[in-house]
Design an enzyme around this catalytic site. Structure first.
Site, PDB file in Angstrom:
ATOM      1  N   ASN A 226     -10.376   4.992  13.356  1.00 40.18           N
ATOM      2  CA  ASN A 226     -10.043   5.573  14.655  1.00 40.18           C
ATOM      3  C   ASN A 226     -10.899   4.896  15.727  1.00 40.18           C
ATOM      4  O   ASN A 226     -11.782   4.093  15.420  1.00 40.18           O
ATOM      5  CB  ASN A 226     -10.220   7.097  14.653  1.00 40.18           C
ATOM      6  CG  ASN A 226     -11.642   7.531  14.333  1.00 40.18           C
ATOM      7  OD1 ASN A 226     -12.615   6.926  14.776  1.00 40.18           O
ATOM      8  ND2 ASN A 226     -11.779   8.603  13.545  1.00 40.18           N
ATOM      9  N   GLU A 229     -14.676   5.183  15.448  1.00 39.83           N
ATOM     10  CA  GLU A 229     -15.236   4.377  14.362  1.00 39.83           C
ATOM     11  C   GLU A 229     -15.271   2.902  14.744  1.00 39.83           C
ATOM     12  O   GLU A 229     -16.217   2.186  14.400  1.00 39.83           O
ATOM     13  CB  GLU A 229     -14.410   4.591  13.095  1.00 39.83           C
ATOM     14  CG  GLU A 229     -14.598   5.978  12.485  1.00 39.83           C
ATOM     15  CD  GLU A 229     -13.572   6.324  11.426  1.00 39.83           C
ATOM     16  OE1 GLU A 229     -13.790   7.319  10.706  1.00 39.83           O
ATOM     17  OE2 GLU A 229     -12.554   5.619  11.323  1.00 39.83           O
ATOM     18  N   ASP A 298      -6.755  11.050   6.855  1.00 42.66           N
ATOM     19  CA  ASP A 298      -6.360  11.001   5.448  1.00 42.66           C
ATOM     20  C   ASP A 298      -4.841  10.994   5.314  1.00 42.66           C
ATOM     21  O   ASP A 298      -4.285  10.306   4.451  1.00 42.66           O
ATOM     22  CB  ASP A 298      -6.947  12.194   4.685  1.00 42.66           C
ATOM     23  CG  ASP A 298      -8.457  12.233   4.733  1.00 42.66           C
ATOM     24  OD1 ASP A 298      -9.085  11.170   4.598  1.00 42.66           O
ATOM     25  OD2 ASP A 298      -9.016  13.330   4.910  1.00 42.66           O
TER      26      ASP A 298
END
Length: 371
Positions: A226, A229, A298
């Site tokens: 993302n 990150e 996830d």
């Protein structure tokens, strides 16, 4: 092993929804090996009763507690909910949280290779949610009970020893690295070597979700960081700057030598980067009134793993993951979506007119006006 190159439509071209629906139908015959850090996501629900006289805090009347799988467990549950078959490798403690975590998995998740280590404490993230009787519950506070990572050498070695046998029938491998030390670049290289020795024609994608050390993984199939990150690993600030995002995506491609990088951007959708191809920006599917982003990453990477295993290009996999991500953030807590929900989303929305292209990079891979 190379994945089929994406062939992007020009803005305004409608992609054949039958192709995407066919890929979703193909999920049911795919096996995904998920290796990574297992976390118990605990949700404590209550409703506001009054303000405490002891301190300026709310008093909650307890309603219920639920434990669901987070981390690699959530990725495995998403694979199973989408119709695939997930095989899970990881570690839990021989404690109550570990037992409840194991019992919470989807029935299509093979957890026979999950190690229960007596000396290990199952990591738990407790979220306390409160609301009125007729209102949605909102997260008030989160309490993290860590496991004392890095993981001890013995349980980690025992889990890794199961990888060669688990690879035998895998159509995709998903590595979920939350920082325990179980998933490492060395393990990723060993998995690539094991797959290279297999005698099968179809490529087996290896995907990684690494929260803290993405740049240490090299030559894998794809990753899905993302924006926060990306900022952390590159030491930059994107600040809604399209040029900064373009440079960051290209830098990640170069430094990781992956076949693609998909940057998830929350309410701003996704950006797909591939070498020698123009960047494509996919707007968020559904409403931008996001209910809960817990575990959405996830869901995204699980969808991509299944899509690539079913024969999708990176662009097709990103489109399906964008639908899946848009659906799951409208659900509360650590959630999954079904193949039926994903297919319904494709049916409702298969118009690519809202997509836009970056102006950097060659036109390779894009349809020409004359084709």
């Amino acid at each position: 092993m190379l994945i089929a190159r994406s062939v992007h439509p020009l803005p305004g071209d409608a992609e054949r929804k039958e192709r995407l629906l066919g890929l979703v139908d193909g999920f049911s015959s795919r096996r995904v090996l998920v290796v990574g850090d297992l976390i118990a996501d605990e949700f404590i629900y209550g409703h506001v009763e009054r303000i405490s006289r002891e301190a300026p805090v709310l008093i909650l009347k307890y309603d219920a507690t639920a434990i669901v799988a987070g981390g690699a467990g959530n990725a495995a549950n998403n694979v199973a909910a989408l119709g695939g078959r997930a095989r899970l490798l990881g570690v839990v403690g021989a404690d109550g949280e570990g037992r409840r975590l194991l019992s919470s998995f989807h029935h299509a998740v093979d957890r026979t290779r999950v190690l229960r280590a007596p000396s290990y404490r199952t990591p738990v993230k407790t979220r306390i949610l409160a609301g009125g009787v007729h209102s949605a519950k909102q997260q008030v506070v989160r309490i993290d009970r860590d496991a004392g990572w890095p993981l001890a050498e013995t349980p980690a070695r025992r889990v890794v020893s199961n990888v060669p046998r688990a690879l035998a029938d895998a159509d995709a491998v998903l590595l979920s690295d939350y920082g325990s030390g179980l998933v490492t670049p060395a393990l990723a290289r060993a998995i690539q070597s094991g797959l290279a020795r297999r005698t099968r024609r179809r490529p087996v994608p290896v995907l990684v979700d690494s929260r803290y050390r993405l740049l240490e993984y090299r030559g894998l199939t794809t990753c899905t960081p993302n924006e926060s990150e990306v900022e952390q690993v590159l030491g930059i600030h994107l600040k809604d700057d399209a040029n900064a995002l373009e440079r960051a995506g290209r830098k990640l491609l170069t430094r990781t030598r992956m076949q693609s990088v998909l940057v998830t951007r929350g309410s701003r959708g996704m950006a797909l980067f591939q070498p020698k191809q123009p960047t494509i920006h996919i707007p968020i599917f559904g409403s931008d009134e996001i209910a809960d982003v817990t575990g959405a990453g996830d869901t995204v990477i699980a969808t991509i793993a299944l899509a690539l295993a079913a024969g999708a290009s990176f662009y097709e996999a990103a489109r399906l993951a964008n639908y899946a991500g848009g659906l799951v953030v409208m659900k509360r807590g650590t959630a999954t979506i079904s193949a039926r929900e994903l297919s319904q989303a494709v049916e409702r929305d298969h118009d690519t007119a809202a997509e836009n292209w970056s102006q950097e990079g060659p036109l390779q891979g894009r349809k020409s006006q004359d084709s």
